[in-house]
Write an enzyme that holds these catalytic residues in place. Structure first.
Site, mmCIF file in Angstrom:
data_model
loop_
_atom_site.group_PDB
_atom_site.id
_atom_site.type_symbol
_atom_site.label_atom_id
_atom_site.label_comp_id
_atom_site.label_asym_id
_atom_site.label_seq_id
_atom_site.Cartn_x
_atom_site.Cartn_y
_atom_site.Cartn_z
ATOM 1 N N CYS A 196 0.803 -1.222 0.000
ATOM 2 C CA CYS A 196 0.000 0.000 0.000
ATOM 3 C C CYS A 196 0.838 1.275 0.000
ATOM 4 C CB CYS A 196 -0.932 0.020 1.210
ATOM 5 S SG CYS A 196 -0.046 0.084 2.786
ATOM 6 N N CYS A 248 -1.086 -5.064 6.880
ATOM 7 C CA CYS A 248 -0.843 -3.847 7.662
ATOM 8 C C CYS A 248 -0.160 -4.180 8.993
ATOM 9 C CB CYS A 248 -2.152 -3.131 7.946
ATOM 10 S SG CYS A 248 -3.206 -2.924 6.506
HETATM 11 FE FE1 FES Z 1 -1.424 0.567 4.338
HETATM 12 FE FE2 FES Z 1 -2.950 -0.660 6.144
HETATM 13 S S1 FES Z 1 -3.494 -0.124 4.090
HETATM 14 S S2 FES Z 1 -0.926 0.011 6.358
#
Ligand code: FES
Length: 145
Positions: free
Chosen positions: A54, A126
């Site tokens: 992400c 995450c």
């Molecule tokens: Fe990036 Fe959770 S979506 S740390």
């Protein structure tokens, strides 16, 4: 596909009360530049990692005393799951007088997730940021002694 597709897709967005507690009241988080500056000056080590999934970033500072993690502070630009996971990680490594750094190097997301009561499968990535940054901080500490 309907708007209620999460369950139909097999994705479970359930957050435990423990996750919500750590997200709404994160422990050991650094939230401003002054606190970051002050803690960084006395930290024994610092580690920073980014998530390839992400692009979010996690930074962890530790204070080590007698090979134990006496203090652990962190900040992130990550999501609620990253905040809750790293908050729990910071509690785990500092409780009971502080975890020995050799044991802290062995801490993995499964140990953090079990204390949180789990995360939605899509958010498990995450939970790896905190322990990865912790290991980087310990390696930074060890490189200085
Ligand atoms: Fe990036 Fe959770 S979506 S740390």
């Amino acid at each position: 596909m309907s708007v209620n597709s999460a369950a139909e897709d097999g994705l479970d967005w359930f957050y435990t009360d423990t996750v919500k507690s750590h997200f709404f009241n994160p422990q050991n988080i650094i939230t401003n530049d002054k606190d970051e500056h002050d803690f960084a000056r006395r930290a024994s080590g610092v580690g920073q990692v980014g998530s390839p999934q992400c692009g979010d970033v996690m930074k962890v500072w530790i204070v080590v005393r007698e090979n134990r993690i006496a203090e652990c502070k962190w900040k992130t630009f990550g999501c609620a799951s990253a905040i809750a996971s790293t908050s729990m990680m910071s509690v785990i490594v500092t409780e009971k007088g502080g975890m020995h750094i050799d044991d802290a190097l062995m801490l993995r997301p499964v140990g953090i997730l079990s204390r949180l009561g789990g995360l939605p499968a899509i958010k498990v990535h995450c939970s790896v940021l905190g322990d990865q940054a912790l290991r980087a901080a310990i390696e930074d500490y060890r490189s200085k002694i």
